[in-house]
Design an enzyme around this catalytic site. Structure first.
Site, mmCIF file in Angstrom:
data_model
loop_
_atom_site.group_PDB
_atom_site.id
_atom_site.type_symbol
_atom_site.label_atom_id
_atom_site.label_comp_id
_atom_site.label_asym_id
_atom_site.label_seq_id
_atom_site.Cartn_x
_atom_site.Cartn_y
_atom_site.Cartn_z
ATOM 1 N N CYS A 265 0.461 -0.959 -0.273
ATOM 2 C CA CYS A 265 -0.146 0.458 0.073
ATOM 3 C C CYS A 265 1.280 1.480 -0.205
ATOM 4 O O CYS A 265 1.977 1.264 0.610
ATOM 5 C CB CYS A 265 -1.487 -0.265 1.137
ATOM 6 S SG CYS A 265 -1.775 1.534 1.418
ATOM 7 N N GLU A 266 0.378 2.229 -1.626
ATOM 8 C CA GLU A 266 1.508 3.453 -0.974
ATOM 9 C C GLU A 266 1.419 4.222 0.566
ATOM 10 O O GLU A 266 2.134 5.327 0.387
ATOM 11 C CB GLU A 266 0.785 3.681 -2.542
ATOM 12 C CG GLU A 266 -0.365 4.605 -2.506
ATOM 13 C CD GLU A 266 -0.504 4.736 -3.775
ATOM 14 O OE1 GLU A 266 -0.735 6.343 -3.963
ATOM 15 O OE2 GLU A 266 0.107 4.539 -4.865
ATOM 16 N N HIS A 267 0.236 3.725 0.805
ATOM 17 C CA HIS A 267 0.000 4.702 2.066
ATOM 18 C C HIS A 267 1.117 5.195 2.806
ATOM 19 O O HIS A 267 1.066 5.706 4.076
ATOM 20 C CB HIS A 267 -1.675 4.932 2.288
ATOM 21 C CG HIS A 267 -2.793 6.267 1.238
ATOM 22 N ND1 HIS A 267 -3.959 5.540 1.511
ATOM 23 C CD2 HIS A 267 -2.614 6.350 0.287
ATOM 24 C CE1 HIS A 267 -4.345 6.044 0.770
ATOM 25 N NE2 HIS A 267 -3.788 6.438 0.080
ATOM 26 N N HIS A 268 1.063 3.483 3.791
ATOM 27 C CA HIS A 268 1.396 3.216 5.003
ATOM 28 C C HIS A 268 2.959 2.375 4.713
ATOM 29 O O HIS A 268 3.676 1.961 5.464
ATOM 30 C CB HIS A 268 1.210 2.815 5.653
ATOM 31 C CG HIS A 268 -0.391 3.305 6.339
ATOM 32 N ND1 HIS A 268 -1.507 3.239 6.372
ATOM 33 C CD2 HIS A 268 0.322 4.155 7.197
ATOM 34 C CE1 HIS A 268 -2.121 4.076 6.469
ATOM 35 N NE2 HIS A 268 -1.328 4.675 7.710
ATOM 36 N N GLN B 249 -5.618 -0.732 -4.156
ATOM 37 C CA GLN B 249 -5.865 -2.241 -4.980
ATOM 38 C C GLN B 249 -7.426 -1.263 -5.693
ATOM 39 O O GLN B 249 -6.994 -2.177 -6.664
ATOM 40 C CB GLN B 249 -6.804 -2.364 -3.298
ATOM 41 C CG GLN B 249 -7.648 -3.808 -3.745
ATOM 42 C CD GLN B 249 -7.980 -4.255 -2.883
ATOM 43 O OE1 GLN B 249 -7.910 -4.324 -1.413
ATOM 44 N NE2 GLN B 249 -9.212 -5.512 -2.674
ATOM 45 N N HIS C 212 -5.314 -5.873 4.333
ATOM 46 C CA HIS C 212 -4.155 -4.958 4.504
ATOM 47 C C HIS C 212 -3.480 -4.635 5.974
ATOM 48 O O HIS C 212 -4.636 -4.434 6.879
ATOM 49 C CB HIS C 212 -5.298 -3.543 3.786
ATOM 50 C CG HIS C 212 -5.922 -3.651 2.483
ATOM 51 N ND1 HIS C 212 -4.825 -2.302 1.832
ATOM 52 C CD2 HIS C 212 -6.006 -4.039 1.875
ATOM 53 C CE1 HIS C 212 -5.188 -2.700 0.393
ATOM 54 N NE2 HIS C 212 -6.348 -3.984 0.458
ATOM 55 N N CYS D 198 -2.689 -2.791 7.179
ATOM 56 C CA CYS D 198 -2.328 -1.043 7.807
ATOM 57 C C CYS D 198 -3.656 -1.243 8.621
ATOM 58 O O CYS D 198 -4.402 -0.424 8.400
ATOM 59 C CB CYS D 198 -2.928 0.577 7.076
ATOM 60 S SG CYS D 198 -3.500 -0.106 5.230
#
Length: 191
Positions: free
Chosen positions: A80-83, A121, A149, A151
């Site tokens: 995941c590119e956020h975390h 995703q 996920h 996260c």
């Protein structure tokens, strides 16, 4: 992998370890920057890869009556590119061939390449559908991803059983009846 800078990754990991109050040179952590760089080389090996090209040359059909092709339960993992935490799951891909078909083993390669980059995703689902539609010349595409996920499972809400389902459709499969039939086939395990 073009653009991959192993030395910068190792330095950044050592800095993160120091920033959390650890000693990056202690025996248990001394090799961690190198290990993380190895992992990142694998996790992000799809950066810059043309996923549609991985479908290869489509094979012309001898009949114009080709019906749906479904591949179920294709395991994938992404980050995941956020975390920068992993998400893992299964992909289900259905396509309605046009004048040709693609090798069945090539669709998982497309999924692997698109998943092997910092990703969302929702975007991954759309990118898989676009790649199959364009690369296979498909008259219809349906992609379903079901993933867990980190996260969500290991931080914040810590919902260990939660999964996320995303769906993308193209062409003939945007029809609600066709879509419902494919979803039932995917869900029943009896295509």
């Amino acid at each position: 992998m073009t653009g991959f800078d192993r030395a910068r990754i190792e330095a950044a990991v050592a800095e993160i370890l120091a920033a959390i109050g650890e000693d990056p040179s202690r025996p248990g952590l001394a090799s961690t920057p190198s290990r993380v760089a190895d992992a990142y080389a694998e996790f992000f090996s799809g950066v810059g890869v043309d996923a549609s090209a991985l479908l290869g040359e489509p094979v012309p059909l001898e009949s114009d009556h080709a019906d749906t092709v479904i591949l179920r339960d294709i395991a994938f993992r992404s980050v995941c590119e956020h975390h920068l935490l992993p998400f893992v799951g299964v992909a289900h891909v259905a396509y309605l061939p046009g004048e040709s078909v693609v090798g069945l083993g090539r669709i998982p390669r497309v999924i692997d390449a698109l998943a092997a980059r910092p990703q969302l995703q929702e975007r991954l689902t759309e990118q898989i559908a676009d790649a199959v539609e364009s690369g296979a010349g498909a008259r219809g595409v349906l992609v379903v991803l079901d993933a867990s996920h980190a996260c969500v499972t290991t931080r914040g809400p810590r919902q260990t059983a939660a999964t996320t389902v995303t769906v993308a459709t193209r062409g003939a499969y945007t029809d609600p009846v066709a879509r419902a039939e494919l979803m039932a086939l995917i869900g029943s395990g009896a295509a």
